[in-house]
Design a protein around this motif. Structure first.
Motif, short mmCIF file in Angstrom:
data_model
loop_
_atom_site.label_atom_id
_atom_site.label_comp_id
_atom_site.label_asym_id
_atom_site.label_seq_id
_atom_site.Cartn_x
_atom_site.Cartn_y
_atom_site.Cartn_z
N GLY A 910 0.81 -1.21 0.00
CA GLY A 910 0.00 0.00 0.00
C GLY A 910 0.84 1.26 0.00
N GLU A 912 1.02 5.48 1.88
CA GLU A 912 0.55 6.39 2.93
C GLU A 912 0.96 7.81 2.61
OE1 GLU A 912 0.92 3.38 6.81
OE2 GLU A 912 2.42 4.95 6.47
N TYR A 931 -3.71 3.59 2.59
CA TYR A 931 -4.49 2.51 1.98
C TYR A 931 -3.58 1.30 1.90
CZ TYR A 931 -6.22 -0.63 -1.58
OH TYR A 931 -6.62 -1.77 -2.26
N ARG A 933 -3.62 -3.12 1.01
CA ARG A 933 -4.36 -4.27 0.48
C ARG A 933 -3.62 -5.54 0.91
NH1 ARG A 933 -8.18 -5.55 -3.17
NH2 ARG A 933 -8.02 -7.56 -4.26
N ASP A 941 -9.15 -4.68 1.94
CA ASP A 941 -8.83 -3.32 1.50
C ASP A 941 -9.01 -2.42 2.72
OD1 ASP A 941 -8.21 -3.67 -1.28
OD2 ASP A 941 -10.33 -4.16 -1.58
N GLN A 942 -7.92 -1.88 3.19
CA GLN A 942 -7.95 -1.16 4.46
C GLN A 942 -7.63 0.32 4.24
OE1 GLN A 942 -4.79 -2.08 7.29
NE2 GLN A 942 -6.28 -2.10 8.96
N PHE A 943 -8.52 1.17 4.64
CA PHE A 943 -8.28 2.62 4.66
C PHE A 943 -8.16 3.05 6.12
CE2 PHE A 943 -10.40 1.84 0.65
CZ PHE A 943 -9.70 2.63 -0.25
N TYR A 944 -7.21 3.88 6.43
CA TYR A 944 -7.03 4.30 7.81
C TYR A 944 -6.50 5.73 7.86
CZ TYR A 944 -2.35 2.52 6.58
OH TYR A 944 -1.17 2.26 5.95
#
Length: 951
Positions: A910, A912, A931, A933, A941-944
């Motif tokens: 991903g 940042e 983001y 993956r 699929d991670q959004f933080y």
């Protein structure tokens, strides 16, 4: 260096158990010091009382209690700090400013230092109205003047240090040069940049620089009473940061409105100054280097090459060789930190330079180092001598240098083959006299140096090596610095600010005539003369900092040096000392708590009301804290208390606790049922550090013991005979013995977005066994390795790698359990309040703790690069954007029980974005928006978005 209002740790000196600490009391101060600083402490006592009598009238405020002053001699830097929390405290370093410090314009450096810091006390401690009532209820917890822009805090102190002495930074030609070149090169800082901290030269000094000139501008137009009014008005404000309303009440204008007028006034002043310089004909050198920041101590080698100290805040500080014509960098001779002045041996194969290094694993002092340029071998010539600015005799047998201790700098000479065994004071100096930049004459019979003496005299003198006899070449209150001999020994060339701008001058030894060599608009310092006697390289200045400049000129100059015209007030009297008897230092009067804090925090039952008290004595020998929590739902009480002792080379800490929590582990009918655990315990730990220049090791060990029992009877429903009997959780003693080792040579420089070079390693082990009081046997090992590699193609691009692992074995029900996975969800507002700052170690692209087990491995690879430096805020609001940078990453790892199986390792990739910003003028944060993956089983699929720091 800057004198700061921010509390500064002084623990390095306090770790020396052999120091004899004493205390002197005066009507308004309590002065604590260690020997041999007794005479200096008595000077400080007299100076402080004198400063208080003046400043308390000017600022219309006096503290209710005596101000604590702590004097230490543990650093080769001039500095101090002041705070009103938890009690009025001033900390002073017993070291005068160095050669090119902007602090170096003083009639008496102790008077300037104490005046500056006591101004802070009278400003910061000024609280009234509702803030005063809050402090009456809770103790001293809220002092509104602490939360002002640093430019006003420091500007007021610099203004007063100048008003009440005949020196001070507002009389310093170097200080004036800083602002002059910002004006003439159209690089004035905006008010938002000064209110927080822009990422550019002169960095932290900008608040002092702009603040002092701006405060003087306000005082000249609205009277000095306006400054006291601002301090009183803001000190009565319940809601902070309304600084413009306060300014408007005191002056009729906001700071925003005043700022534009201030900048216009400065521009007009400096343009007129430029016209005066141009009228005489500009005589400036060609700029050789363009890195800015710091350049010091140029020297010509015998082969004509040029050596100097370069510290650009983007890479390592180094002694480098450059082409004397083009300035092109040719070679690196040595790596340096503090100091860095170097001299070349006549054989051309050896240099001697100063570098800061560890002494007795306690102090970091400047020492002399010899380096063989052919083999790269380095030999430390001194250990803890605090030796700087070396020069070698023409035959290479002797070294002359400066040595500081207890507020006095001495001029020393020694045989290079045995410095510590043969050193002696070249000429007797007075107490508190300062020596700078000694240089041998070509025949080795004389040494020329710059020296400060009582009355504000900073002069160039000759010292006879054989007899120690001194001959003054100058004797006035101009700042005459950086002298060196011409190659034929007939002249001494040095820098002087006798006209208000530092220029180079040549003193002819035979006739005593003094001629001006340069006529610059910025400043010219530390000249070095080529072998032919015509080309001079000097340290010059632009709004980006210091660089090397070179000029071809005859040493006869272009005009006779103008006489120095003394317009300064009478210098401060440096004779008085406080004559009261001293007493043994007693920690108790400052160790008791001055306030308490209330908090509401969640626990496993609901909400807990907490009361926290803490204390630390002013010399920081002892520190302690205690918190009692009362559960609002169940009425349970929790206790946490800790103590640390800081007067040994190793740190010692003790902690105890009692916690009542709801936990799992009670098995009924095959299901886990919560039960109430009552745990009592504590731990004791020690750590020892082995600091060295550019690297350090730390070892630590601790022992923890916990007793657990049921906090309430186990209650169950009627048991079903078809299910197995209940499995009760184990209670009793559980103890752990831990060991740790860490090493780091990681580097990070001012303009870096993250650490940029070096490596860090860590190993930890913990063991539980009946032999040490535990009912269980568990062994856990953890380790980590981090490496940073700067990329050669673009500045501040970094490849970062981290690997961490751990394994635990022993009783199955007490194994250490590890987890790997992505970041937990943490609301941003909670991050600011708690604060919850998430570190960079994670297996991104998976749920938190997606994989758990008694063993784990996690590897992370990141490519980091800058995008944009904002350096912008909104006028005087306490919000400031620093910079934007990004990371592209790949993570791989797993946690598991049993054998390792690489085929089951999870991989995540991903990118940042990181936004670095500042709140409340001084608190830095980094917002991580990413983001990820997950490419393996369980990947998402991670959004933080959260507050975080990279590994």
């Amino acid at each position: 260096m800057a004198i700061s209002a921010t509390p500064t740790a002084t623990r390095a000196q306090l770790r020396d158990p052999f120091l004899d600490w004493r205390t002197i009391r005066t009507p308004h101060f309590v002065i604590h010091y260690h020997e041999p600083l007794g005479y200096l402490a008595r000077r400080v006592a007299a100076v402080a009382e004198r400063a208080h009598s003046t400043l308390s009238t000017v600022l219309a405020f006096a503290p209710r209690e005596r101000v604590q002053i702590v004097i230490t001699d543990d650093a080769d830097a001039a500095n101090g700090s002041a705070t009103a929390l938890p009690y009025d405290t001033i900390r002073l370093f017993a070291e005068a400013p160095d050669d090119l410090s902007p602090l170096a314009d003083y009639d008496d450096w102790l008077t300037t230092l104490v005046t500056h810091e006591h101004t802070h006390i009278l400003h910061l401690d000024n609280a009234s109205g509702l803030p005063s009532f809050i402090n009456l209820l809770l103790g001293k917890v809220y002092m509104p003047n602490h939360v002002q822009p640093r430019w006003f805090l420091e500007g007021l102190a610099v203004h007063e240090e100048t008003e009440h002495t005949s020196g001070g930074r507002l009389r310093s030609s170097q200080w004036d040069m800083y602002l002059r070149m910002d004006a003439l090169e159209d690089r004035f800082w905006d008010l938002d940049q000064v209110s927080s901290s822009a990422d550019r030269w002169p960095h932290g000094n900008a608040a002092y620089l702009y603040g002092s000139f701006f405060v003087r501008y306000i005082a000249e137009r609205h009277g000095r009473v306006a400054l006291a009014t601002i301090a009183h008005e803001y000190g009565a404000s319940v809601i902070p940061y309304g600084i413009n309303r306060v300014a408007q009440r005191a002056t009729g204008s906001t700071f925003i409105e005043l700022w534009d007028g201030f900048l216009d006034e400065r521009r007009a002043h400096y343009r007129e100054q430029q016209r005066e310089v141009d009228a005489l004909g500009r005589r400036e050198g060609t700029r050789l280097t363009t890195h800015g920041e710091i350049a010091r101590a140029p020297r010509y080698l015998r082969d004509g090459r040029l050596m100097y100290l370069r510290a650009d805040n983007r890479s390592r500080g180094e002694i480098v060789i450059v082409d004397p014509i083009t300035g092109e960098r040719r070679d690196v001779l040595a790596r340096v930190n503090a100091g860095g002045e170097a001299a070349v041996h006549p054989d051309g194969r050896t240099i001697v330079f100063s570098r800061s290094d560890a002494h007795r694993d306690i102090y970091f002092f400047s020492d002399l180092v010899r380096r063989d340029l052919e083999t790269g071998e380095e030999t430390r010539l001194t250990d803890g001598l605090r030796a700087r600015e070396p020069d070698l005799s023409p035959d290479g047998r002797y070294v002359v240098f400066t040595m500081s201790r207890a507020g006095t700098t001495r001029l020393m000479i020694a045989e290079l083959a045995d410095v510590t065994g043969t050193m002696r004071e070249l000429t007797p100096g007075a107490r508190f006299q300062q020596w700078y930049t000694p240089r041998f004459s070509p025949d080795g019979r004389l040494v020329v140096a710059s020296t400060w003496r009582d009355g504000g005299y900073r002069d160039v003198v000759l010292v006879d090596v054989a007899t120690g006899r001194i001959e003054d070449l100058t004797h006035d209150r101009a700042s005459d610095t950086g002298p060196t001999f011409s190659p034929d020994g007939t002249r001494v060339v040095f820098s002087s600010d006798r006209t208000g701008i530092a220029n180079l001058y040549a003193y002819e030894l035979a006739s005593g005539s003094l001629r001006q060599l340069t006529n610059v608009i910025a400043g010219a310092y530390q000249p070095a003369i080529a072998g032919d006697g015509r080309r001079i390289t000097y340290v010059g200045y632009t709004s980006y900092g210091f660089d090397l400049f070179a000029i071809d000129t005859e040493l006869t100059g272009f005009r006779e040096a103008p006489p120095y015209i003394d317009t300064r007030p009478i210098a401060s009297d440096t004779a008085p000392i406080w004559t009261a008897e001293s007493e043994d230092y007693d920690a108790l009067p400052t160790l008791y708590p001055r306030s308490y804090f209330l908090d509401l925090t969640p626990d496993s039952f609901g909400t807990t009301l907490g009361i926290t008290i803490a204390g630390e004595d002013v010399a920081a020998f002892h520190s302690w804290s205690a918190r009692i929590g009362f559960g609002l739902e169940r009425g349970n009480m929790s206790i946490d208390a800790g103590y640390s002792y800081n007067r040994l080379p190793l740190s010692i800490s003790v902690r105890g606790f009692r916690r009542v929590t709801r936990v799992g582990g009670l098995q009924i009918g095959g299901e886990d049922v919560p039960w109430i655990q009552d745990a009592w315990g504590g731990d004791v730990g020690v750590a020892y550090s082995f600091p060295r220049a550019f690297r350090g090791n730390t070892i630590s060990t601790s022992y923890a013991l916990t007793w657990t029992e049921a906090g309430a009877p186990f209650t169950t429903e009627p048991l079903d005979p078809n299910f197995p009997p209940p499995l009760l959780p184990e209670t009793g003693f559980f103890s752990t013995l831990r060991f740790g080792w860490s090493y780091s040579d990681v580097e990070r420089y001012g303009y870096d977005i993250s650490p940029s070079n070096g490596q860090a390693l860590g190993i930890g082990a913990s063991v539980s066994d009946p032999a040490i009081g535990s009912q269980f046997r568990v062994l856990t090992l953890t380790w980590s390795f981090t490496r940073y590699l700067p990329m050669p193609w673009l500045e501040h691009h970094v490849l970062a790698f981290r690997y961490a692992g751990g394994i635990s074995g022993g009783d199955l029900d007490r194994l250490g359990i590890f987890g790997v996975g992505g970041f937990p969800t943490v609301p941003l507002i909670e991050g600011f309040n708690s604060p919850v700052i998430l570190g960079g170690s994670a297996l991104r692209g998976y749920l938190p703790n997606d994989r758990v087990g008694s063993q784990f491995h996690l590897a992370q690879l990141e490519y980091r690069f800058p995008i944009y430096r904002f350096n912008r805020g909104i006028l005087t609001l306490p919000v400031y954007l620093n910079r934007l940078w990004a990371t592209v990453f790949a993570d791989a790892g797993d946690a598991f029980f049993g054998e390792i199986d690489f085929s089951r390792f999870r991989v995540g990739v991903g990118a940042e974005l990181h936004v670095d910003f500042t709140l409340f003028y001084i608190l830095g944060f980094s917002l991580r928006i990413g983001y990820a993956r997950g490419l393996g089983e369980g990947g998402i699929d991670q959004f933080y978005a959260h507050l975080g720091v990279p590994f």
